[in-house]
Design a protein around this motif. Structure first.
Motif, PDB file in Angstrom:
ATOM      1  N   GLU A 189      -8.995   3.984  -1.396  1.00 25.18           N
ATOM      2  CA  GLU A 189      -7.923   4.898  -1.811  1.00 25.18           C
ATOM      3  C   GLU A 189      -7.286   4.435  -3.119  1.00 25.18           C
ATOM      4  N   LYS A 193      -7.343   6.758  -6.521  1.00 26.36           N
ATOM      5  CA  LYS A 193      -6.140   7.152  -7.252  1.00 26.36           C
ATOM      6  C   LYS A 193      -6.198   6.694  -8.706  1.00 26.36           C
ATOM      7  N   ASN A 206      -0.373  12.563  -4.742  1.00 31.22           N
ATOM      8  CA  ASN A 206       0.586  12.701  -3.646  1.00 31.22           C
ATOM      9  C   ASN A 206       0.218  13.818  -2.666  1.00 31.22           C
ATOM     10  N   GLU A 207      -0.926  14.473  -2.893  1.00 31.95           N
ATOM     11  CA  GLU A 207      -1.397  15.522  -1.981  1.00 31.95           C
ATOM     12  C   GLU A 207      -2.209  14.846  -0.866  1.00 31.95           C
ATOM     13  N   LYS A 208      -1.535  14.465   0.212  1.00 35.62           N
ATOM     14  CA  LYS A 208      -2.166  13.661   1.255  1.00 35.62           C
ATOM     15  C   LYS A 208      -3.366  14.350   1.890  1.00 35.62           C
ATOM     16  N   LYS A 209      -3.285  15.667   2.075  1.00 38.43           N
ATOM     17  CA  LYS A 209      -4.411  16.386   2.684  1.00 38.43           C
ATOM     18  C   LYS A 209      -5.649  16.301   1.805  1.00 38.43           C
ATOM     19  N   ILE A 211      -6.316  13.993  -0.498  1.00 37.11           N
ATOM     20  CA  ILE A 211      -6.788  12.601  -0.532  1.00 37.11           C
ATOM     21  C   ILE A 211      -7.605  12.295   0.722  1.00 37.11           C
ATOM     22  N   LYS A 212      -7.131  12.726   1.881  1.00 38.02           N
ATOM     23  CA  LYS A 212      -7.862  12.480   3.127  1.00 38.02           C
ATOM     24  C   LYS A 212      -9.176  13.257   3.154  1.00 38.02           C
TER      25      LYS A 212
END
Length: 317
Positions: A189, A193, A206-209, A211-212
């Motif tokens: 991760e 980034k 900062n878009e967690k969905k 990134i996952k």
């Protein structure tokens, strides 16, 4: 100059490629194998640049060399991508998008494209010590193209052929056996980034969905972000409120198939898989979504796929 300085998070592949250049032991064929969007294409360009930089015939400005490789203007480089066929002409995925062409089949690497490699390699390199051929998404070769490439590999002399592939099991074993494998992996991760920052996509971090969903692939993260911008919030908001009534399921199915193209619909299923797993932890639901995605990948009637999917989801939940 380090030609691999922009390749982040791929220590093993970078080390292997640098040693090949340092020792000047360049093989006839390489297989850049690993997930999409993690740097395989960038590595192929960097490796190509390193090979061309070995030439004593022409030592040009490195920025100029990079520009020529990036734009396909170097006489000793031949780059192949999967294509669609339309009215007797071949169009890459990018060219098809630029021309507004739509197809109900997947792009392919065709026998004619492989034959062009033979023509390209029939002459000696003009400026470099070796000619370089890069075949992107090599797993999309037709059977005839794969057999043709096998023959080309056997006959290639002052040339290096790089196959970029996401799943080497989809290639002929005889092709794989003739290549030196350079492995690529999903990024951490932190490295993911870092790549996004360097690529001016810091807004995705900062878009967690996203990134996952990307699972360590910067290319996927950028692609998913761009796809998400194409989906009306009304659709995602409704999908997050499932289960739906029978009528609402059909209405949403119609809206999805009318407003979204095939690739965006496929991304939407990936988005649903992540969201529903976090919310429901239901394996049957994930299997249903994966099956529906396979139908869309085979260009089956999307309206029927979504009608069936949304109704079945409501029944499961």
């Amino acid at each position: 100059m380090d030609n691999f300085q922009h390749l982040i998070g791929q220590t093993q592949s970078t080390t292997l490629l640098k040693q090949i250049i340092i020792k000047n032991k360049i093989a006839p064929a390489y297989l850049f194998s690993g997930p999409t969007g993690v740097g395989r294409r960038l590595a192929a360009r960097s490796f190509c640049k390193s090979i061309f930089s070995l030439s004593k015939v022409l030592q040009e400005n490195q920025t100029t060399l990079e520009h020529r490789i990036l734009n396909g203007n170097h006489p000793d480089l031949y780059w192949i991508e999967p294509t669609y066929q339309y009215k007797g002409k071949l169009f890459t995925i990018r060219q098809a998008q630029e021309n507004g062409l739509k197809s109900n089949s997947s792009p392919q690497i065709r026998i004619d494209q492989i034959r062009n490699i033979t023509n390209f390699l029939s002459r000696p390199p003009l400026e470099s010590i070796r000619s370089v051929v890069i075949i992107e998404s090599a797993e999309m070769m037709t059977e005839a193209a794969s057999n043709g490439l096998l023959k080309t590999l056997e006959e290639a002399k002052l040339a290096t052929i790089i196959l970029i592939v996401s799943n080497q099991n989809l290639l002929l074993p005889t092709l794989v056996s003739r290549c030196q494998i350079i492995p690529f992996y999903n990024l951490s991760e932190k490295d993911l980034k870092q790549v996004l920052r360097k690529s001016d996509y810091e807004n995705i971090i900062n878009e967690k969905k996203i990134i996952k969903l990307s699972q360590g692939s910067p290319g996927k993260a950028i692609g998913y972000w761009n796809q998400l911008q194409l989906i009306p919030s009304e659709i995602t908001d409704t999908l997050e409120k499932i289960p739906l009534s029978y009528l609402n399921s059909l209405e949403l199915s119609k809206k999805i198939t009318v407003e979204l193209n095939n690739s965006t619909q496929i991304f939407l299923i990936d988005y649903m898989q992540h969201f529903y797993w976090v919310k429901f932890r239901n394996k049957n639901l994930l299997e249903l979504l994966e099956l529906s995605k396979s139908y869309l990948l085979r260009y089956l009637n999307s309206r029927l796929v979504w009608d069936s999917l949304l109704i079945k989801i409501s029944n499961i939940l």
